[in-house]
Enzyme design. Sequence first.
Site, mmCIF file in Angstrom:
data_model
loop_
_atom_site.group_PDB
_atom_site.id
_atom_site.type_symbol
_atom_site.label_atom_id
_atom_site.label_comp_id
_atom_site.label_asym_id
_atom_site.label_seq_id
_atom_site.Cartn_x
_atom_site.Cartn_y
_atom_site.Cartn_z
ATOM 1 C CD GLU A 32 -2.472 1.790 0.195
ATOM 2 O OE1 GLU A 32 -3.270 1.029 -0.373
ATOM 3 O OE2 GLU A 32 -2.246 2.963 -0.208
ATOM 4 N N GLY A 37 -6.606 0.797 3.737
ATOM 5 C CA GLY A 37 -8.020 1.185 3.698
ATOM 6 C C GLY A 37 -8.368 1.856 2.378
ATOM 7 N N GLY A 38 -7.345 2.363 1.696
ATOM 8 C CA GLY A 38 -7.537 2.943 0.364
ATOM 9 C C GLY A 38 -8.429 4.172 0.349
ATOM 10 C CB VAL A 39 -10.221 5.796 -2.508
ATOM 11 C CG1 VAL A 39 -11.323 6.829 -2.677
ATOM 12 C CG2 VAL A 39 -8.999 6.181 -3.332
ATOM 13 C CB ALA A 112 3.999 -2.740 -5.538
ATOM 14 N N GLY A 182 -22.997 15.981 -11.331
ATOM 15 C CA GLY A 182 -24.070 15.686 -10.361
ATOM 16 C C GLY A 182 -24.263 14.203 -10.170
ATOM 17 C CB SER A 265 -17.516 14.997 -8.326
ATOM 18 O OG SER A 265 -18.505 16.005 -8.443
ATOM 19 N N GLY A 267 -16.492 11.610 -12.356
ATOM 20 C CA GLY A 267 -16.219 10.189 -12.524
ATOM 21 C C GLY A 267 -14.784 9.844 -12.168
ATOM 22 C CG HIS A 440 -45.733 -3.211 12.169
ATOM 23 N ND1 HIS A 440 -45.937 -2.357 11.104
ATOM 24 C CD2 HIS A 440 -46.509 -2.758 13.189
ATOM 25 C CE1 HIS A 440 -46.829 -1.451 11.456
ATOM 26 N NE2 HIS A 440 -47.193 -1.661 12.717
#
Length: 454
Positions: A32, A37-39, A112, A182, A265, A267, A440
Amino acid sequence: MVYDLIVIGGGPAGYLAAERAGQGGMNTLLFEKRSLGGVCLNEGCIPSKALLYSAKIADNARDGAKYGVDASGVALNHPAVIKRKNKVVRNLVAGVKAKMKKNKVTVVEDTAFITGRSPEGYQVKAGDTVYTGRRLLIASGSVPIIPSIPGAKEGLERGFVITNREILDLEQVPEKLVIVGGGVIGLEMASYYNSAGSQVTVIEMLDHIAGATDLEISQILQKNYEKKGIRFMLSSRVTKIEENAVVYEAGGQTHRVEADKVLMSVGRRPATEGLGLENIGVELDRGAIRVDERCQTNVPGVYAAGDVNGVSMLAHTAYRESEVAVNNMLGRKDIMRYNAIASVIYTNPEVAGVGETEQSAAEKGIDFEVAKLPMMYSGRYMAENEGGDGICKVLIDKQQRKLIGVHMIGNYSSEIIYGAALMIEMELRVDDVKELVFPHPTVSEIIRETIFEI
Ligand code: NAI
């Protein structure tokens, strides 16, 4: 020493694969380069949920009068929110470290690079050391897409344009926040910063927000956020990032909106560069590592799980893919199925869906039937969502009378949707679900109620 498995990347795909491989008795090494834990854990799923929960508390308190609660003078303390978020992340990263230790996974916190292959296995270099593994799992994740809009690169360099990483660590709440895209990240951050007091504008290329979400639900979400003051510029194309503004075109006209920060944001793309994949001949398909249903690449013994294979860029998909890959390494038969993977947008109200939408079912030519109910049919929802306009929609295959899609907007959807995923995964028929007993009062009962509309 030759490892049974070398994992590159310590996000959900990588750390879970290492854990499962360790449990299965494989001698495993995990690389790592940033933080375990990454993104997802450090700059995605988890920190954003910590922020959004604080916002939800503030929103509920501000709405207190509706519920007979006097909570005047409520304020969201942004630095304190960030501090708590950091604590949550720290604890979870420590948890991942502990799991690696428990399963005897060797963790190398370095970058790596695959150099080639020897008779013993694949060779991976980090610093001056070369490691050898009989198998490889590439779990290097994804990176944000930065479109080639004039000024975007420069904006990024001076911290005016930011990505999912920086937006979760802003010291101050920007007065004017412009969000380009969006989709999921854009909407979740629009939600938090709207609650925190920013004037938020979302610029979206499509004529609707929330991507492939059910269209009606996307429109309800948009209406909810417009009521809260977020501005949506749809069918709009950003053409330039200026010193302190964003320029976009819509309906043949050029517009300009001022900003203190711009969140990009639009993608993410698989992170395949700089890994040395070419040194062992791993094939890519439109920038993503090509895998089969066992998550194996074209190179025997080399697997790819998570965002890097580009199939379904979600942490929960990554978890399952990593298990499929490790099971195959251990000689257990297992394949990936993608038709019952739920998607959730953790806005307030939450949006969740699984399986076909009306739009996707029509495109595929499926003969389907839809049933729909307002969430207000659930007593629990009614008790807890004054004035709420959530809905639940169920799609069935008309011929086989089995569930093929469930879509919801309204709170707790995020926690309920797994039940619907289970129904689709198990190919339950309408009559099977009608025989199930739901607790319920819960909001989940709305699924059962809706099915009785069929
Ligand atoms: P996204 O693909 O969800 O949304 C990007 C949006 O940007 C789309 O609606 C697209 O039409 C729009 N767009 C693209 N280019 C544009 C342009 N030049 N101008 C204006 N709009 C433009 O991507 P996003 O939100 O960046 O998220 C990335 C990934 O992160 C997703 O693949 C998702 O899987 C993951 N994620 C998942 C979350 C969840 O499951 N709740 C939360 C956050 C992220």
